[in-house]
Design a protein around this motif. Structure first.
Motif, short mmCIF file in Angstrom:
data_model
loop_
_atom_site.label_atom_id
_atom_site.label_comp_id
_atom_site.label_asym_id
_atom_site.label_seq_id
_atom_site.Cartn_x
_atom_site.Cartn_y
_atom_site.Cartn_z
N GLU A 1 6.99 -9.12 1.02
CA GLU A 1 5.97 -8.62 0.11
C GLU A 1 4.73 -8.22 0.90
OE1 GLU A 1 3.29 -9.89 -3.77
OE2 GLU A 1 4.86 -11.24 -3.07
N CYS A 2 4.30 -6.96 0.74
CA CYS A 2 3.10 -6.48 1.40
C CYS A 2 1.91 -7.29 0.88
CB CYS A 2 2.90 -4.99 1.12
SG CYS A 2 1.34 -4.34 1.76
N LEU A 3 1.10 -7.78 1.80
CA LEU A 3 -0.06 -8.59 1.41
C LEU A 3 -1.18 -7.75 0.80
CD1 LEU A 3 -0.18 -11.04 4.45
CD2 LEU A 3 0.77 -11.43 2.17
N ALA A 4 -1.18 -6.46 1.05
CA ALA A 4 -2.24 -5.60 0.54
C ALA A 4 -1.93 -5.06 -0.87
CB ALA A 4 -2.50 -4.45 1.49
N CYS A 5 -0.76 -4.47 -1.04
CA CYS A 5 -0.44 -3.82 -2.33
C CYS A 5 0.65 -4.53 -3.11
CB CYS A 5 -0.07 -2.36 -2.12
SG CYS A 5 1.55 -2.10 -1.34
N HIS A 6 1.25 -5.56 -2.53
CA HIS A 6 2.28 -6.40 -3.16
C HIS A 6 3.60 -5.66 -3.43
CE1 HIS A 6 -0.65 -9.55 -3.35
NE2 HIS A 6 -1.49 -8.69 -3.90
N THR A 7 3.81 -4.54 -2.75
CA THR A 7 5.11 -3.87 -2.81
C THR A 7 6.15 -4.77 -2.14
OG1 THR A 7 4.15 -1.66 -2.78
CG2 THR A 7 6.42 -1.85 -2.01
N LEU A 8 7.31 -4.89 -2.76
CA LEU A 8 8.40 -5.68 -2.18
C LEU A 8 9.24 -4.76 -1.31
CD1 LEU A 8 9.72 -8.47 -2.06
CD2 LEU A 8 11.19 -7.74 -3.95
N LEU A 9 9.19 -4.99 -0.01
CA LEU A 9 9.97 -4.18 0.93
C LEU A 9 11.38 -4.72 1.02
CD1 LEU A 9 7.43 -3.79 3.87
CD2 LEU A 9 7.64 -2.42 1.80
N ARG A 10 12.32 -3.81 1.05
CA ARG A 10 13.74 -4.13 1.24
C ARG A 10 14.27 -3.24 2.36
NH1 ARG A 10 13.48 -3.60 -4.71
NH2 ARG A 10 13.62 -5.72 -5.53
N PRO A 11 15.31 -3.65 3.05
CA PRO A 11 15.84 -2.81 4.14
C PRO A 11 16.29 -1.44 3.61
CG PRO A 11 16.85 -4.98 4.19
CD PRO A 11 16.07 -4.89 2.91
N ALA B 1 4.27 2.04 1.39
CA ALA B 1 3.52 2.40 0.18
C ALA B 1 2.03 2.56 0.45
CB ALA B 1 3.75 1.35 -0.91
N CYS B 2 1.45 1.65 1.26
CA CYS B 2 -0.01 1.69 1.45
C CYS B 2 -0.44 1.80 2.90
CB CYS B 2 -0.66 0.48 0.80
SG CYS B 2 -0.39 -1.08 1.69
N GLY B 3 0.50 1.61 3.84
CA GLY B 3 0.17 1.72 5.25
C GLY B 3 -0.37 0.45 5.89
N HIS B 4 -0.49 -0.63 5.10
CA HIS B 4 -0.97 -1.90 5.65
C HIS B 4 0.00 -2.39 6.72
CE1 HIS B 4 -2.88 -5.84 5.75
NE2 HIS B 4 -1.68 -6.38 5.66
N ALA B 5 -0.55 -2.84 7.84
CA ALA B 5 0.29 -3.34 8.94
C ALA B 5 -0.08 -4.78 9.25
CB ALA B 5 0.10 -2.47 10.17
N ARG B 6 0.94 -5.56 9.58
CA ARG B 6 0.71 -6.98 9.90
C ARG B 6 1.76 -7.43 10.91
NH1 ARG B 6 -1.53 -11.85 7.31
NH2 ARG B 6 -0.21 -13.60 7.90
N VAL B 7 1.31 -8.13 11.93
CA VAL B 7 2.22 -8.70 12.93
C VAL B 7 2.86 -9.95 12.32
CG1 VAL B 7 2.41 -9.74 15.21
CG2 VAL B 7 0.85 -7.81 14.84
N GLU B 8 4.18 -10.00 12.39
CA GLU B 8 4.93 -11.13 11.84
C GLU B 8 5.88 -11.68 12.90
OE1 GLU B 8 4.56 -12.65 9.04
OE2 GLU B 8 3.40 -11.22 7.84
N GLN B 9 6.13 -12.96 12.81
CA GLN B 9 7.11 -13.64 13.66
C GLN B 9 8.49 -13.42 13.04
OE1 GLN B 9 6.10 -15.27 16.44
NE2 GLN B 9 8.08 -16.05 17.04
N MET B 10 9.46 -12.99 13.84
CA MET B 10 10.80 -12.75 13.31
C MET B 10 11.66 -14.01 13.46
SD MET B 10 11.71 -8.91 14.63
CE MET B 10 11.22 -9.12 16.33
N PRO B 11 12.45 -14.33 12.44
CA PRO B 11 13.38 -15.46 12.59
C PRO B 11 14.49 -15.09 13.57
CG PRO B 11 13.75 -14.34 10.50
CD PRO B 11 12.55 -13.70 11.13
#
Length: 74
Positions: A32-42, A13-23
């Protein structure tokens, strides 16, 4: 081959990128995107948000070469 445990998630939605640790023991179905709060689903056919929006697929996909814990449920 070693399992990669970090992936960069990019919000469609906004292009914000963030490195995350995968379980390693579960799929992440929502993020949830930290920038625009869009809830991402697969995306349809993917098991988790890392497989849909990440730079590296989730650990179960890396380990099995394609099978995952929830691909039948998405």
């Amino acid at each position: 081959m070693d399992t990669v445990l970090e992936s960069t998630l990019t919000c469609p939605a906004c292009g914000h990128a963030r490195v995350e640790q995968m379980p390693t023991d579960a799929c992440l179905w929502f993020y949830e995107c930290l920038a625009c709060h869009t809830l991402l689903r697969p995306k349809r056919g993917d098991c988790c948000v890392f497989c849909s929006y990440g730079t590296v697929p989730c650990p179960p996909i890396q380990a099995s070469g394609g099978a995952c814990c929830s691909s039948a449920n998405v």
